[in-house]
Design an enzyme around this catalytic site. Sequence first.
Site, PDB file in Angstrom:
ATOM      1  N   GLU A  74       0.834  -1.217   0.000  1.00  0.00           N
ATOM      2  CA  GLU A  74       0.000   0.000   0.000  1.00  0.00           C
ATOM      3  C   GLU A  74       0.867   1.263   0.000  1.00  0.00           C
ATOM      4  OE1 GLU A  74      -4.084  -0.677   2.325  1.00  0.00           O
ATOM      5  OE2 GLU A  74      -2.411  -1.617   3.355  1.00  0.00           O
TER       6      GLU A  74
ATOM      7  N   GLU B 286      -4.156  -9.467   3.529  1.00  0.00           N
ATOM      8  CA  GLU B 286      -4.824  -9.245   4.828  1.00  0.00           C
ATOM      9  C   GLU B 286      -6.075 -10.088   5.034  1.00  0.00           C
ATOM     10  OE1 GLU B 286      -2.744  -5.261   4.004  1.00  0.00           O
ATOM     11  OE2 GLU B 286      -3.604  -6.903   2.867  1.00  0.00           O
TER      12      GLU B 286
END
Length: 738
Positions: free
Chosen positions: A130, A152
């Site tokens: 990210e 995740e």
Amino acid sequence: MAFKNFKLETDADGIVLVTWDTPGRSMNVLDETSATELEEIVKQTTADAAVKGVVITSGKEALCAGADLSMLEGMAHQYADLLKAKGEEAANQMLFDQSRRFSQVYRNIEISGKPWVAAINGLALGGGFELTLACHYRVAADNPKTRLGLPEVKVGLFPGAGGTQRVPRIVQPADAMQLLLKGEAVNLTRAKALNLIHAIVPPADMIKAAKDWIKGGGKAVAPWDEKGFKLPGGPVFSKAGMQMFPAGNAIYRRETYDNYPAARAIMSCVYEGLQLPIDAALRVESRYFTQILRSNEAAAMIRSLFLSMQELNKGARRPPNVPPTKVKKLAVIGAGFMGASVGYVSARAGIDVVLIDRDQASADKGKGHAQTMIDDLIKKGRAKESDRDAVMSRISATADYGVLKDCDLVIEAVFEDRKVKAETYAKAQPLLKDGAIFASNTSTLPINSLAEEFKDQGKFIGIHFFSPVEKMMLVEIIVGKNTGDAALATALDYTRMIGKTPIVVNDSRGFYANRCVGRYIAEGNEMFLEGVPPAMIENCAKMAGMPVGPLSLSDEVALDLGLKVMKATEADLGPNSINPDQKKLMVELVEKQGRLGRKNSKGFYDYPEKGKGQKSLWTGLADLQPKKLDPDTLDIEELKQRFLVVQAVEAARTVEDHVITDMREADVGSILGFGFAPFTGGTLSYIDFMGTRKFVELCHKLEAKYGSRFTPPKLLEDMAAKGETFYGRFPPKKLAAA
């Protein structure tokens, strides 16, 4: 200001090279220190007029493995404390502010007015990936091992630092959803095709390429901050959007049965976020992230599938008094499907393997099976010809037991028959070298009774692999009453070498995994005999979170093997140890109908020839049901509960019986070994998060209707009365890795 985790160097062109290199760790992770320091670096470089741009890279082999999940677990504990002390609003605000720190730092990079380049020298996952997405340009060093992704969702979370907003603004919606919902990492070629990175360059040129982009006038503006930005898949409320989201919803339900709040939140974040400007969209993402961080599913999955698994993989159960061992040469006695597969995974890990069988032809057949497995990988592009040559050169096949004299570890994988095993031990024992460890891959026969045939019982241990060995990540190590520390340490070190996760259990019939999964299969049979439609049995099991239905699993295991185990149990423990109706059903299927399961293409299901359609439930099943219930009158929730409760209560019995002594192993073992609903965190976490009192009440309710298989053990009754949890009453010992 000097930083602990980052090193800053400014060149003559005013470009700052930020090198992330956390001391004392093999991987960079996003922890408290990294967050604080990154905030400060962004502030400083943004405010300094002399800075013309920033390149961020890593001083390690990988860029970043993602967020420190123990930090997120700590946030959840902090939330619980604040909830008690100051109430829900204050606790929610704290969690929201804390959990969106990375999101805000990344957004500040994006709007800093200075061009930022991510120089990706290796793996970048989760929050690390990210970070690269928030940079204005992404250049990667050419490395076939590099993987980029957002995993995740596999631990009950989702990308909460802009991932759900930036990815669908870069790639087509269907591809974006795959990346977010599957959590699979992609290689550099795929990442470039998806526009997730802009360039792939030789490793030696990476920093130069990053700086050249800045010097060449690289824009310090993200595409979505430009006027007139258009989404890759068009607006949500467009023809393309309407083809994507309703279909995506259906796929989500089919894949998850709505058991995974994080996956649902991803769908919502993308759907809502793409209708908003980026800042509002990031705020929406942070709100959903805060909500998911408070969920039982996230807490359970982080604990079992990340923290506990990591601790077990690092040797949490290894005897500290034994120096590290290394298996250089392994013998596998019994070169059938299982033995050959064990040999194959060991050879892939760099161990020399000798496959031994009753004659040369059988041993060669085992080696051939290993060759087939690596050939399949080559066909799929997941291995090279050179890998096959290396693996096959490490495997030899023979009928001569004399080769045992050079082996550090011997694994017996012969037929599940005491007599056959005893003969094997008699032949092997005189030939073992000093210090060699002998292991049985039995899945049902108690280790203590097998060890009686062995002179030096201290060197005898159980190493139970799960089929198919090359795919199943769990190994169950069974310690007999006389097994020594050296045998246990060797078994654990070997398991680690072959890249599997070990659990250590004490001896009992069925050990841990088979005791629990046996209950699951038996519950499916019970429902079948009660008259529940077979399709409903299978579907309710999957709705409960199991990967395959119990009838399908019976077929995979083989119905004749199930019957054999039933007969052996009855012979050893008497007629009351088995259900006569279930035995009658198995005798009918196996002995009268000749239906053995998948291996002969007919069991509960009919299996077409390879490539000729899908398996289907055998139409003759209805004739074997003594009665038939109307599906509309059945309680689906209760059917789902029965599948999970019957396994969880058996897991609680294994704790009472001292088969399981470390709660982490029950949970990790149940998910990796037999697919127990991962969103619960495993068998014991399922009980803990429900609350022991509530679970015991549910057991009694089911016991009254269906019998003693739901009777909670005395230990569980005692814990319920005191309001205890398994992890509270038996806290895992945090041993340092050996």
